[in-house]
Design an enzyme around this catalytic site. Structure first.
Site, PDB file in Angstrom:
ATOM      1  N   LYS A 277      -2.175 135.474 -22.560  1.00 28.32           N
ATOM      2  CA  LYS A 277      -2.834 134.526 -21.693  1.00 28.32           C
ATOM      3  C   LYS A 277      -2.125 134.518 -20.566  1.00 28.32           C
ATOM      4  CE  LYS A 277      -4.034 130.384 -22.716  1.00 28.32           C
ATOM      5  NZ  LYS A 277      -2.946 129.463 -21.422  1.00 28.32           N
TER       6      LYS A 277
ATOM      7  N   GLU B 209      -6.752 127.696 -18.746  1.00 30.03           N
ATOM      8  CA  GLU B 209      -7.322 126.693 -19.681  1.00 30.03           C
ATOM      9  C   GLU B 209      -8.367 126.302 -18.741  1.00 30.03           C
ATOM     10  OE1 GLU B 209      -6.537 126.743 -22.880  1.00 30.03           O
ATOM     11  OE2 GLU B 209      -4.763 126.649 -22.526  1.00 30.03           O
TER      12      GLU B 209
ATOM     13  N   GLN C  74     -12.484 127.739 -27.547  1.00 26.99           N
ATOM     14  CA  GLN C  74     -11.051 126.569 -28.102  1.00 26.99           C
ATOM     15  C   GLN C  74     -11.739 125.586 -27.236  1.00 26.99           C
ATOM     16  OE1 GLN C  74      -7.120 128.239 -28.373  1.00 26.99           O
ATOM     17  NE2 GLN C  74      -7.864 130.006 -27.155  1.00 26.99           N
TER      18      GLN C  74
END
Length: 666
Positions: A28, A214, A244
């Site tokens: 990512k 994130e 996550q």
């Protein structure tokens, strides 16, 4: 970086907002940096109109370095690559006048915020320091939820009741000392953008292309900040993985990913499912475990790196035996494979689990490192120097004044300080100004009044110097003038402790030299940078040949060739609190994060009994072991192809039967 089909689709997306669902190990960071380079080089977007935001200084540095490699350092300088809090600080600095802040405002870190709350609590229900920390956490939670009034349902326990009672006074004290806390770095820009369309438009132009990493870790205030900046969302790219999301305890809301689909109707979703980190067997286990959670977006990680060895499951009679087995296996494996100690990590749910492993590693002379220990910035000598810096940058910072007015000792006693505080309150002055006031001599004895006046003159003189001199040399001169290093050596428990504390101060000053050398930053800028570093830095970057011990939370974002996850027991993983609240999903995500830290081999351990409060207490195997692919497990170190699923389940059944038999015989 060679892009696979999904990565290329994300990098070259052109129309409307984009959500990149990036599975663990799917590259990512490379996708974000390549997308920024593509926007600049292929899509003619001015770098001044690109803002990339993440959560830690380390992640921001890595992203900035990669971008500089792709577009060149000169172009990269015009980009804004930062953490959420640093972005908020940029807004506060630029819009301080509109917000009613002096340009030399202070940032109060969570520890100082708790001290300030303790002051607000004096005379209330309790003045306990631990309660003050819980109160600080509660107010922080409310602010991050975007609340201005304490919710009734969250204000009934002692911490909530006290937080509700003092919140207004706490905010007033921050304003009176020209200070903001860490949460305000997000909350105040949100409030400003809501109320001032002209200012919002300015920052929307600055962030014409907004990229967020994130995203599953955003809280309510951060989500609203992104929503305001993004507008219609045509330049919005968010990267995240709801599988996550493991930080709900600090306000993260994985459902923010789902909200994107509602708030931005033309959202494009790209899934990154090819994993470049782990072997296929490890990913199979991770996929099977996480499939037990409800998920809005389904992902299935795959690897082209091969299937890999069986997942080892080690059973031990106790936590001490568990540690012994793990350390012995690491030593034997390292000898056989000729690997480095740093290739190995032991992950666990709670910090208390580290002790047994530390004891055994020391006994066997194995080098190791425990992550998540005390921060460099939590050391007393560092907090002292930082308080001096805060006071020079903002003489209204009363909490900084109270910390250093007698460090080194100046012969100003507690009674004199209490009288000074009362005098300052009566006059409506900050403590520095009150210390230099001509009327103070009528309230204090001659000697302490003279010492306070001298201290106020010293702060005023050095603050004036700070306007013209680089921060590093200035601080060195101040440390020498007040004799701080000598005082440190005198008050340390022994010569070694004194030497270490002196070296810590020197390290801070070297850091200040480095920060001040960047773009001619002022003392106030450097102080803000250091405070943000103390809050957002995950760990230092020093790499040594040591076995890593860390919690599953601390392991997020890291990877190791050989990973052991210890304590696969009910009440530990999943944690008993989650079991009691019937909230297992995040515990499962935590286990998933742990599994996907492993590149080559994965080992899971459990103990039949674990020591608690001095006694060995029987345990029950974790339900998560039932969710693993039994054919891929090798129990008790069986190095073959793994037992059958039925054999694995039978092994779990035996363990549970043994526990039930033991219970019946008691």
């Amino acid at each position: 970086m060679r892009l696979n089909k999904a990565q290329k689709s994300a990098v070259t997306h052109t129309k409307g907002p984009l959500l990149v669902l990036a599975g663990a190990g799917s590259g990512k960071t490379g996708v974000i940096t390549q997308r920024i380079a593509w926007l600049v080089q292929k899509n003619d977007i001015a770098p001044e109109n690109i803002v990339a935001v993440t959560f830690t200084n380390k992640a921001a540095r890595e992203m900035a370095d990669r971008i500089a490699t792709l577009v060149g350092k000169n172009v990269a300088k015009s980009l804004m690559v930062c953490t959420f809090h640093r972005f908020g600080l940029s807004v506060l600095r630029a819009e301080s006048e509109t917000l009613g802040l002096s340009k030399r405002f202070s940032i109060v870190d969570p520890k100082d915020a708790a001290v300030l709350m303790l002051e607000c609590m004096r005379g209330g229900e309790s003045s306990d320091a631990k309660l003050a920390e819980r109160v600080q956490w509660r107010i922080s939670k409310w602010k991050n939820l975007g609340l201005s009034v304490a919710p009734p349902e969250d204000s009934v326990d002692p911490a909530g009741r006290t937080a509700s009672a003092i919140w207004e006074e706490y905010e007033q004290r921050l304003a009176a000392t020209n200070s903001v806390d860490i949460d305000d770095l997000i909350v105040k820009p949100v409030q400003l953008f809501r109320s001032n369309p002209k200012v919002l438009k300015k920052w929307q132009l600055r962030a014409r292309h907004l990229l967020i990493d994130e995203y599953q870790d955003t809280n309510s205030s951060q989500y609203e900040l992104v929503q305001l900046l993004a507008g219609k969302g045509n330049g919005l790219t968010v990267v995240g993985d709801d599988d996550q999301s493991i930080y709900s305890w600090r306000g993260a809301q994985p459902e923010n990913i789902a909200r994107l689909d509602k708030d931005f109707k033309n959202l494009t979703v790209v899934k990154l499912e090819q994993n470049y980190r782990s072997m296929g067997r490890i990913l199979k286990a991770a996929n099977l475990v996480i499939s037990n959670n409800p998920r809005l977006f389904q992902k299935n990680l795959f690897s082209e790196s091969g299937y890999g060895d069986s997942i080892q499951v080690l059973q031990a009679s106790s936590d001490a035996e568990e540690a012994s087995s793990v350390v012995s296996n690491i030593m034997a494996h390292r000898f056989k494979k000729r690997t480095k100690w740093s290739d190995y990590a032991v992950l666990y749910r709670g910090n208390h689990q580290a002790r047994a492993f530390e004891i055994k590693l020391r006994q066997m002379n194995v080098p190791y490192r425990v992550s998540g220990g005390p921060s460099f910035f939590d050391r007393s000598e560092i907090r002292d120097v930082m308080a001096y810096l805060r006071l020079l940058a903002n003489n209204s910072d009363d909490s900084a004044f109270l910390r250093v007015v007698n460090r080194p000792r100046r012969g100003i006693g507690t009674t004199s300080i209490e009288a000074l505080v009362q005098f300052a309150s009566d006059k409506g002055l900050c403590l520095v100004d009150a210390s230099g006031h001509t009327e103070l001599t009528s309230k204090l004895k001659t000697k302490p009044a003279a010492q306070l006046s001298h201290f106020a003159d010293f702060i005023a003189r050095e603050a004036e110097r700070a306007e013209d001199e680089p921060p590093g040399p200035l601080v060195r001169a101040i440390i020498e003038e007040i004799g701080y290093t000598d005082w440190l050596l005198e008050t340390s428990k022994d010569a070694e402790d004194g030497r270490r504390r002196k070296e810590n101060v020197e390290e801070l000053m070297v850091w200040m030299d480095r920060l001040g050398a960047k773009s001619g930053k002022t003392l106030a800028d450097v102080v803000s940078d250091l405070i943000l570093a103390s809050v957002l830095e995950r760990s230092d970057d020093e790499v040594a040949d040591e076995v890593s011990l860390m919690t599953l939370h601390a392991a997020k974002g890291l990877e190791f060739d050989y990973v052991t996850i210890a304590g696969l027991e009910e009440g530990l993983l999943p944690h008993r609190t989650s079991i009691e609240l019937d909230d297992i999903d995040e515990e499962r995500r935590l286990f998933y994060v742990g599994i996907t830290r492993a590149r080559r081999e994965l080992t899971l351990t459990l103990a039949r009994a674990r020591r608690r409060a001095g006694a060995l207490i029987d345990t029950e195997p974790s339900r998560f072991l039932d969710e693993l692919p039994g054919d891929d497990l090798a129990w008790d170190g069986d190095a073959g192809q793994g037992q059958t699923k039925e054999a694995g389940r039978a092994e779990l059944g035996k363990l549970r039967a043994m526990l039930q038999t033991d219970d019946a015989s008691d």
